[in-house]
Design an enzyme around this catalytic site. Sequence first.
Site, PDB file in Angstrom:
ATOM      1  N   GLU A 292      50.226  28.188   0.631  1.00  0.00           N
ATOM      2  CA  GLU A 292      49.589  27.176   1.480  1.00  0.00           C
ATOM      3  C   GLU A 292      50.617  26.177   2.023  1.00  0.00           C
ATOM      4  O   GLU A 292      51.568  25.806   1.341  1.00  0.00           O
ATOM      5  CB  GLU A 292      48.540  26.429   0.648  1.00  0.00           C
ATOM      6  CG  GLU A 292      47.835  25.294   1.357  1.00  0.00           C
ATOM      7  CD  GLU A 292      47.000  24.455   0.407  1.00  0.00           C
ATOM      8  OE1 GLU A 292      46.144  23.700   0.902  1.00  0.00           O
ATOM      9  OE2 GLU A 292      47.200  24.546  -0.826  1.00  0.00           O
ATOM     10  N   LYS A 360      40.354  26.259   5.753  1.00  0.00           N
ATOM     11  CA  LYS A 360      39.799  25.811   4.478  1.00  0.00           C
ATOM     12  C   LYS A 360      38.490  25.060   4.707  1.00  0.00           C
ATOM     13  O   LYS A 360      38.428  24.104   5.476  1.00  0.00           O
ATOM     14  CB  LYS A 360      40.826  24.916   3.774  1.00  0.00           C
ATOM     15  CG  LYS A 360      40.445  24.478   2.371  1.00  0.00           C
ATOM     16  CD  LYS A 360      41.605  23.685   1.769  1.00  0.00           C
ATOM     17  CE  LYS A 360      41.335  23.257   0.339  1.00  0.00           C
ATOM     18  NZ  LYS A 360      42.475  22.503  -0.218  1.00  0.00           N
ATOM     19  N   CYS A 439      43.458  27.283  -1.668  1.00  0.00           N
ATOM     20  CA  CYS A 439      43.564  26.297  -2.743  1.00  0.00           C
ATOM     21  C   CYS A 439      42.206  25.985  -3.367  1.00  0.00           C
ATOM     22  O   CYS A 439      41.628  26.809  -4.051  1.00  0.00           O
ATOM     23  CB  CYS A 439      44.244  25.036  -2.221  1.00  0.00           C
ATOM     24  SG  CYS A 439      44.888  23.965  -3.541  1.00  0.00           S
TER      25      CYS A 439
END
Length: 605
Positions: A292, A360, A439
């Site tokens: 990321e 995300k 994440c």
Amino acid sequence: MSRFLQVFCTLLSSLLIAAAIPNEFLYFGSPLIGLFALAPFYIAISRSKSYVESFWLSYLHGFVAHLLSSFWLGNFAGFAIFTLGASDIGTAFFEGFFGLAFYFPFQFTTKTLELSEHAGKSHYAVPLRIFWFTAVYVIWEYCKSTGFLAYPWGTISMTAYKWQLITQIADITGVYGITFLFALFSACCAEGTLLLGTLSNSPEGAAVFSSYKRSCAVCLVLLLCTLAYGMHALLQERKPVKFMNTILVQQNRNPTRKDEEENILLAEALTEERLSALKETGTTCDLVVWSEAVLSKRFPDAESYYNFFPSENPLLKFVKKQRTPFIIGGPIIFDDDNHEYGNSALLFDKNGKFSGFYTKMHLVPFAELIPLRQYEPVRELIKSMIGYSYGWTPGKKPVLFEIPLNDLNQPEKDYDIISIATTAKKKEKPTAVISTPICFDDSAYEVCRALYLCGSEVFVNITNDSWSKTNSSEIQHFVVAHYRSIEYRTTTIRSANAGYTVVIDPTGKILADLPLFEEGALSYRVPIYARTMTVYARLGNWLPYLLIALVFAYIAFAVRRAKREEITVIALTLLPHSLEWYELWERVQLRYEQDFAIDWNNWNL
């Protein structure tokens, strides 16, 4: 119980939870400690005298457990005031609120009911306390782990990682079935400890103990059924239907704009070294995954920029040279004028062309997702406090990537195709459909379930955890993420910039990994299994929903029963007075008849 002992039991429970969750001393935690971790808290709550007392005990429990298990949040650069400070206070208040629910069945505990219970007439009291505590604790962890403020760390299910026979039920109940078992075991232990001091003085202690034994028997049966199911799941033969040769790069650098060139060059060197090693064995790589936030310039505008940056070895020319698709973490532009940018996984094809992105969807509250950031005064305030970030804009929908597979040694299909077509069709190249939760996404139920139901065959998680600077943070994130493999019986790949870079099979077992906080690249022939619709994939978090319904049903029943008993008590209290007034009225009537009686015989009719 004295106030001092209540506080001591609460603190002891918080300490046991922190010791059972993966920490700096026990990297993968201790399920044995986790089994007993809630017992002292149960004892403290059961001896509360009011809702206020239960609230503050629960507040203390949440505050200390969060602080001890998630202390590494303080390393989140300028956001520590939110990530550690605000989250600790918020978690404590949230659990304090649930302290009111923990205390609910104890508010009806009167001396009369206690005597009835000890006399063996209230057989429901012991199992009610045990299962009520268990249900409310599961609901607490569910509420803590979902929604805008979701933080599924510090949970009891995290303590069970080492006991794979237990964790396999996640494909039925999710992690909440594991929390239920551990909370139930602790509640049984705590209730048994409390009964030791009362049964000896009870004339009908055998009846109370019999009720307690039945509760323990239910706990034991559930544990044995879980173990049996776990053994079945682990022994079940799972054959991959295809493989994806993958390279995961761990550059062990905290990605920042000023170090971007150095980080990219390091990732390129690690990738090239691993690709060269594969070529020597005659293996073709299908996918390279970087972690990321490796890139800082925003796409799609930055595509031309990375054709020339870094100057020493331009990124997109490097990708084209390798003739392999890449997934790299970087930002995407939604609305430049309003500062709306997404934290994304960027897909580049084998020709180095930017081919798509996933953004995300579940952002870290108050760090990545800042409320009211669309207003200029708020952005200026954040800039003055933090100095470099306005936060991110969440993704709007699930996105899947289809990756062509080059491995010619794919497993043979266990079926035949007999064709009578007049023209032979050209054999199509196999592909893998992957999703890339970023994440914190891999902890979000709604994100991973949506990705899986859309057709994901493999979860490919990219993560930046290097800022935490602690082993416990890396392992805790891995433990939370590994449950996704079990819940959906799918392979999970994690590419982290400092750790834990790992390949996880559908039972939660580690197939390959890299050491924490070390530079390296991991190449692995990732197995891909046929998609199966597990109970959890179909029904989602049905267990906490069921417990919520049962808890509210009992609250309604208990309140109604309490009102009925209150009316009965009032009636019984007034009964003696009513009899006195009735007797007095009879005497008045008798005296009236005596004084004013009429002798009709003396009347001449």
